[in-house]
Structures are given as C-alpha cells and as structure tokens.
Design a protein around this motif. Structure first.
Motif, PDB file in Angstrom:
ATOM      1  N   ASN A 174       0.708  -1.158  -0.043  1.00 17.03           N
ATOM      2  CA  ASN A 174      -0.106  -0.178   0.325  1.00 17.03           C
ATOM      3  C   ASN A 174       1.218   0.738   0.151  1.00 17.03           C
ATOM      4  N   VAL A 175       1.323   1.367  -0.513  1.00 15.25           N
ATOM      5  CA  VAL A 175       2.438   2.357  -1.226  1.00 15.25           C
ATOM      6  C   VAL A 175       1.715   3.762  -1.579  1.00 15.25           C
ATOM      7  N   VAL A 176       0.902   2.986  -2.513  1.00 15.15           N
ATOM      8  CA  VAL A 176       0.185   3.935  -3.226  1.00 15.15           C
ATOM      9  C   VAL A 176      -0.884   3.578  -3.855  1.00 15.15           C
ATOM     10  N   THR A 177      -2.395   4.693  -2.530  1.00 17.93           N
ATOM     11  CA  THR A 177      -3.604   3.999  -2.369  1.00 17.93           C
ATOM     12  C   THR A 177      -4.331   4.400  -2.807  1.00 17.93           C
ATOM     13  N   ARG A 178      -5.818   4.005  -2.211  1.00 17.69           N
ATOM     14  CA  ARG A 178      -6.679   4.609  -3.640  1.00 17.69           C
ATOM     15  C   ARG A 178      -6.720   6.811  -3.436  1.00 17.69           C
ATOM     16  N   GLU A 179      -6.769   6.845  -2.137  1.00 15.39           N
ATOM     17  CA  GLU A 179      -6.958   7.975  -1.736  1.00 15.39           C
ATOM     18  C   GLU A 179      -5.826   8.927  -2.800  1.00 15.39           C
ATOM     19  N   GLN A 180      -4.848   8.831  -2.920  1.00 11.55           N
ATOM     20  CA  GLN A 180      -3.854   9.139  -3.461  1.00 11.55           C
ATOM     21  C   GLN A 180      -3.916   9.666  -5.182  1.00 11.55           C
ATOM     22  N   LEU A 181      -4.430   7.814  -5.283  1.00 14.69           N
ATOM     23  CA  LEU A 181      -4.742   8.054  -7.379  1.00 14.69           C
ATOM     24  C   LEU A 181      -6.423   9.039  -7.462  1.00 14.69           C
ATOM     25  N   ASP A 182      -6.697   9.308  -5.695  1.00 16.71           N
ATOM     26  CA  ASP A 182      -7.860  10.032  -6.791  1.00 16.71           C
ATOM     27  C   ASP A 182      -7.862  11.618  -6.900  1.00 16.71           C
ATOM     28  N   VAL A 193      -8.125   2.725 -15.715  1.00 16.31           N
ATOM     29  CA  VAL A 193      -8.498   3.357 -15.331  1.00 16.31           C
ATOM     30  C   VAL A 193      -9.656   4.608 -15.154  1.00 16.31           C
ATOM     31  N   ILE A 194     -11.032   4.020 -15.188  1.00 20.70           N
ATOM     32  CA  ILE A 194     -11.696   5.601 -15.877  1.00 20.70           C
ATOM     33  C   ILE A 194     -12.562   5.807 -14.416  1.00 20.70           C
ATOM     34  N   TRP A 195     -12.469   6.714 -14.080  1.00 20.19           N
ATOM     35  CA  TRP A 195     -12.855   7.720 -12.653  1.00 20.19           C
ATOM     36  C   TRP A 195     -14.841   8.259 -13.468  1.00 20.19           C
ATOM     37  N   PRO A 196     -15.661   8.158 -12.205  1.00 18.64           N
ATOM     38  CA  PRO A 196     -16.289   8.566 -12.783  1.00 18.64           C
ATOM     39  C   PRO A 196     -16.448   9.596 -13.890  1.00 18.64           C
ATOM     40  N   ASP A 197     -15.671  11.281 -13.224  1.00 17.06           N
ATOM     41  CA  ASP A 197     -15.815  12.333 -13.891  1.00 17.06           C
ATOM     42  C   ASP A 197     -15.057  11.840 -15.483  1.00 17.06           C
ATOM     43  N   GLY A 198     -14.651  11.428 -15.689  1.00 18.33           N
ATOM     44  CA  GLY A 198     -13.725  10.650 -16.420  1.00 18.33           C
ATOM     45  C   GLY A 198     -12.478  10.418 -17.522  1.00 18.33           C
ATOM     46  N   LYS A 199     -11.580  10.933 -15.589  1.00 22.55           N
ATOM     47  CA  LYS A 199      -9.996  11.322 -15.559  1.00 22.55           C
ATOM     48  C   LYS A 199      -9.979   9.835 -15.458  1.00 22.55           C
ATOM     49  N   ASP A 247     -17.413   1.865  -8.572  1.00 22.79           N
ATOM     50  CA  ASP A 247     -17.494   3.632  -9.653  1.00 22.79           C
ATOM     51  C   ASP A 247     -16.188   3.145  -9.774  1.00 22.79           C
ATOM     52  N   LEU A 248     -15.434   2.755 -10.605  1.00 22.64           N
ATOM     53  CA  LEU A 248     -14.241   2.884 -11.348  1.00 22.64           C
ATOM     54  C   LEU A 248     -14.325   1.715 -12.429  1.00 22.64           C
ATOM     55  N   THR A 249     -14.174   2.457 -13.922  1.00 21.25           N
ATOM     56  CA  THR A 249     -14.195   1.263 -14.738  1.00 21.25           C
ATOM     57  C   THR A 249     -12.842   1.521 -15.712  1.00 21.25           C
ATOM     58  N   TRP A 250     -12.709  -0.422 -15.501  1.00 23.15           N
ATOM     59  CA  TRP A 250     -11.411  -0.720 -16.148  1.00 23.15           C
ATOM     60  C   TRP A 250     -11.491  -1.261 -17.738  1.00 23.15           C
ATOM     61  N   GLU A 251     -10.330  -0.220 -18.744  1.00 25.73           N
ATOM     62  CA  GLU A 251     -10.435  -0.355 -20.043  1.00 25.73           C
ATOM     63  C   GLU A 251      -9.437  -0.899 -20.660  1.00 25.73           C
ATOM     64  N   ARG A 252      -9.234  -2.119 -21.239  1.00 28.31           N
ATOM     65  CA  ARG A 252      -8.220  -2.313 -22.279  1.00 28.31           C
ATOM     66  C   ARG A 252      -7.239  -2.314 -22.779  1.00 28.31           C
ATOM     67  N   VAL A 253      -6.582  -1.536 -23.084  1.00 20.95           N
ATOM     68  CA  VAL A 253      -5.655  -1.106 -23.738  1.00 20.95           C
ATOM     69  C   VAL A 253      -4.652  -1.267 -25.048  1.00 20.95           C
ATOM     70  N   ARG A 254      -4.293  -2.232 -24.545  1.00 26.05           N
ATOM     71  CA  ARG A 254      -3.090  -3.291 -25.452  1.00 26.05           C
ATOM     72  C   ARG A 254      -2.671  -4.543 -23.912  1.00 26.05           C
ATOM     73  N   SER A 255      -2.038  -5.650 -24.540  1.00 22.60           N
ATOM     74  CA  SER A 255      -1.685  -6.394 -23.124  1.00 22.60           C
ATOM     75  C   SER A 255      -0.664  -5.454 -22.865  1.00 22.60           C
ATOM     76  N   GLN A 256      -1.321  -5.996 -21.042  1.00 24.38           N
ATOM     77  CA  GLN A 256      -0.916  -5.498 -19.585  1.00 24.38           C
ATOM     78  C   GLN A 256      -0.861  -3.994 -19.364  1.00 24.38           C
ATOM     79  N   VAL A 257      -1.397  -3.215 -20.483  1.00 22.66           N
ATOM     80  CA  VAL A 257      -1.708  -1.988 -19.891  1.00 22.66           C
ATOM     81  C   VAL A 257      -3.476  -1.807 -20.195  1.00 22.66           C
ATOM     82  N   ASP A 258      -3.994  -1.544 -19.012  1.00 22.90           N
ATOM     83  CA  ASP A 258      -5.440  -0.641 -18.404  1.00 22.90           C
ATOM     84  C   ASP A 258      -5.472   0.555 -19.033  1.00 22.90           C
TER      85      ASP A 258
END
Length: 524
Positions: A358-366, A406-412, A393-404
């Motif tokens: 948990n070095v990088v947390t959800r709160e920080q990623l927000d 992660v989309i926030w509700p505001d489009g980020k 509340d988050l959407t995952w979208e595959r871009v390419r192999s090993q790359v995703d």
C-alpha cells in the motif's frame, strides 16, 4: 547442460528425521474478484498474512480470447494427462530454443560453470523443484542444473512473465515445466502442485523466487517438505517470509538468502532495473521521458537504477523514502526527496520499488491528474493498492496487453501497467548478462547447500559466503577482457587478508539494510 537430455524422476532420500510441521498464522486465502467484462477473464488475488500480506503471483488477463481453452483444459480435454508438462504450445519449441541459444551467449558464467563442473556432477542426486520467472535466461539456469546432475521440475512465479516459446523449448527436451503466460489463480497453484507432486518424485532442494513455492509446500505437503535439504530464495519478498519463519522458530530447513548477496544487489537489482525500466515503459506507453515529472517510491538498489535511467533521458525525479540513509543518498545524487502526497497532483509517472504494501493508495490515486502512468518495479504486487481500484465506481478498459485504463466517474483516466505486478518481466525483458550473475549465484548456492556436510547449516537463513560472491564476479570478467591486479604477500599481510581473497569481510554489504519487524524498512 545436455539440451536433449530428459531428466528421469527419482525418489530422493530424505533425512528421515521428524521435524515440527510449520504452521502459518493465517491458513486462509482471501479472494477479491473483479467484475467480469465481456472479452476479459475474471481476476483474483490471494493473500497470505504470513508473507506480510504479499499477494501471490496469481490470476489475471490472458492475452487470448475468453472462449479459448487454457493449456490445462486442453491437457485434460485432449486426454494428454500422461504428458509430464503443461505449456501453451509445444509447437513453439523451435523458436524458444533459438531464444535460449541467444541468452547463452550473454551468460558466460553459467556456461563456464556448466563446462567446468559437468564432469564432477556436483548436483548428482539432487531433485530440484523451482518456481521462478520462466524466460530464456532461467532456461539456461535450469539446463545448467541438469547438466550438473540434477533433476528438475519447474513452475512460474509470475503469471505475466512466462515466455511461452521458452517453456515449450524446455518441455520439448523432457524437462517437466508447468507454466504459461496468463494463468488463472487456480492454474497458478495447480502448476506449483504438479511440480511438487509426481509419481516417483521427492524434491530435496527448492529454488524459489517470491516464496510461493515454499509457502505451498509448508501448508500442503508438509511431509514432502520435511525431506528437503535446503531452500535458495532470490527475492526480497521471499527472503522476508523466510526471516519471519526463522524469527518465530518455525523454519525447519536451511535457507540461503541470495537476494542480499553482493552480486545480486550490486548488479541485478541496480543494473538490470536501470535498463529494463525504460524498456518496459516504452513498450507499453510509447512515452517520451524528457521533461516528465517522475516520482520513484524507494531508493534502494532498484530505485537507484530506475532514477539513473530516467534522469539520463531528461526526466525530473522525486524520491520518497522512509530510511534517512537512503534518503540522503538520493539527495546527494541530485534527487528531491518528498512525501508522495506533496507531489501527487503534479507527477506524470509513479514507480513503486520498496518491497512494502500500500505504498500508493486509492486516496492518492483519486488526486492524480488525468493520464498518469502507474507501475511497480518491486517483486510483489502489493505496493500499489490495485484491489481498491476494482470498486464499482471505477471502470477498467483494456488498452493493449499489460496496459489498462482505470477510468474515474468524471472521465479521468490513469494508465496502470501489468496490473501492479513487476513491470520489467511482465512487459519487457531484462539483460541476459546481468541475469547470468544472479543465476550463477543461485546455482552455487544450490551446490553449497546440497553438498554441505551435516551440521554446517542449521535451520536458519544464511547469506552466500563472500568467497562465492567473488567467484561469481570473476567468472564474468573475461567477457570484458578485464585483468585483476594481484596482491603480493606484503600487501596482503598489511591488509590482513588472503592474497587470493575474499577481499571483503562477510559482514560487508553494498547498502544499508536492517532486517526488522517493519516491512517498510526493507529495500529491494
């Protein structure tokens, strides 16, 4: 190693002495499943409290479509259960063999060890079960162990790092390999179990990378584990698990800590990561580094390598650290030392390499800006709190192999690489020459533990003798046409050492490392 030689399974002789069965504090696996989307396979994670909440290498996407059968399913469906291997496509073995041959050219020490020792067969009678990354470089190691007399069975320690064609090449010459890229959670543990359990097979040595194999044998096959002569572990995660057991008085097998050998720290952790971090980021994102704001979490040898590479291409580097000595090193290397929260809104790339959780947390990623790239260079996938990103509340979208995305509700959108697992071996490759150094160290550690007279090693964790570290380094010097200066007797006497080495005391280490109860203080 004799590339065409197929090792025969044999029942190893155990020590016969009953030892106390090791019990883990938490015997339960916890699973968190990501909602399944069309075109993607479901994900899961397993956590072991005894490994400081280190996620095992577990399930994730496969690069193939959802309706394609896995190698395990094909093996059962086509009535091929008699085959003592399970790989993606055995027909790719020719390509894999050529990759192994290329790796051999860049792994001079292993090839020299194979040539010097294969007549003596120092591993004759050794039955080695291994769980490492299955790449062309590890194939050279496996075949070297067999050339030195060992019988081997192998599984992968990471679901993304297996090179399918290399696994096929090993299987084609009769080496039992159970691994493919994109295993599921259940497949991962099944592959390990198939390596541990086979008719007429009793492993007496373990070569592990991350501790999952050791953990599985502790819990599921305690009687088999009691007959093991030694464990060789190369990762900070696996070594931490071993030290935990030793401190609790539950380690009943001698173990060799390869991770903290000088050759591993100075070369693999530093130089390998210095080159592979750029390769992994370029292959997955096509990013230009000049002017990018990068924060590197952790300034151990892995962090130092990452920072050096990125600075060389013009990136602006900040470092986070808990250790004042490592922090001072970062400052004197020209990096700004900050808390992650101080720069989280400005950075373009976040790289974790601490060995912690948990070095990088959800709160920080927000709070990060749109388009941030997030990746991990530590062995375990606990550093980035990926589980929190599987929220509804988050959407995952595959871009390419090993790359995703992660989309926030505001489009980020943030770009997550390898789902928080080890970036370089999941998304790129690592230099064969550097891995030759680590692999030779592993081979010598196995030889030392296997041939050690009874009583030399107790039920504890040991560091590789300094003389072996220096021997590994010396095997690589001819590649550079390097010529060592020799001490004369007077000089050696003045220094108080043998003129032939070792030249450093056993307590010499390349960095400040304190094994304590706080995982955050461990450095890669």
């Amino acid at each position: 190693m004799a590339e065409k030689e197929a090792p025969a399974s044999a029942q190893a002789q155990g020590d016969g002495k009953l030892r106390k069965q090791i019990q883990f504090a938490d015997q339960q696996f916890e699973f968190q499943r990501r909602p399944t989307k069309k075109g993607h396979r479901s994900l899961s994670r397993s956590i072991s409290q005894s490994s400081t909440d280190s996620y095992s290498s577990a399930a994730s996407y496969s690069d193939s479509s959802e309706d394609e059968m896995t190698p395990r399913e094909k093996r059962c469906g086509e009535a091929r259960v008699h085959e003592d291997f399970c790989v993606k496509n055995i027909g790719q073995s020719g390509f894999g063999r050529r990759e192994v041959e290329i790796a051999q050219q860049e792994m001079p020490a292993l090839m020299a060890l194979r040539k010097r020792a294969q007549g003596d067969k120092p591993l004759a009678g050794a039955t080695i079960v291994g769980c490492t990354h299955i790449t062309a470089q590890s194939a050279v190691l496996i075949e070297t162990l067999i050339a030195l007399g060992a019988q081997c069975r192998w599984a992968a320690c990471n679901i993304f790092s297996t090179q399918n064609e290399v696994a096929a090449a090993l299987a084609a010459v009769g080496i039992p390999v159970f691994a493919w890229k994109g295993e599921s959670e259940d497949d991962f543990w099944w592959c390990i179990d198939r390596c541990v359990c086979a008719d007429g097979w009793q492993p007496n040595m373990i070569l592990d990378d991350g501790g999952d194999l050791t953990h599985w044998m502790y819990r599921k096959h305690s009687e088999v584990f009691k007959k093991v002569k030694g464990i060789v572990e190369e990762s900070v995660t696996g070594v931490h698990r071993l030290y935990q057991l030793s401190k609790a008085g539950k380690l009943c097998v001698p173990a060799m800590n390869v991770n903290d050998s000088v050759t591993k720290q100075k070369f693999d952790n530093l130089y390998s990561c210095r080159e592979s971090i750029l390769d992994g980021l370029k292959r997955t994102t096509d990013i230009m580094f000049g002017g990018k704001q990068v924060v590197v979490c952790g300034y151990g040898e892995v962090g130092k390598g990452c920072c050096a590479a990125l600075k060389g291409l013009g990136a602006v580097i900040c470092v986070t650290e808990v250790d004042p000595i490592c922090a001072l090193q970062a400052c004197m290397d020209g990096c700004r030392v900050v808390k992650l929260n101080e720069v989280i809104r400005q950075v373009d790339i976040i790289i974790s390499c601490t060995g912690n959780k948990n070095v990088v947390t959800r709160e920080q990623l927000d709070r990060v800006k749109n388009g941030v790239i997030i990746c991990n260079m530590g062995h375990s996938n606990t550093e980035i709190d990926v589980a929190s990103l599987r929220a509804p509340d988050l959407t995952w979208e595959r871009v390419r192999s090993q790359v995703d995305h992660v989309i926030w509700p505001d489009g980020k959108r943030v770009l997550l690489l390898a789902e928080g697992r080890l970036l370089n071996l999941s998304c790129s490759s690592v230099p064969s020459f550097v891995l030759s150094i680590t692999a030779t160290t592993q081979a010598l550690a196995l030889i030392e533990l296997y041939n050690a007279p009874e009583g030399r090693y107790k039920q504890d964790v040991y560091l590789l003798p300094k003389k072996m570290d220096e021997y590994v380094a010396s095997l690589h010097l001819p590649s550079f046409d390097a010529h060592l200066t020799e001490l004369n007797e007077e000089q050696a006497k003045y220094l108080g050492i043998n003129k032939n080495g070792p030249f450093k005391p056993n307590y010499y280490r390349v960095q400040y490392t304190t094994w304590c109860t706080t995982p955050a203080q461990f450095r890669m």
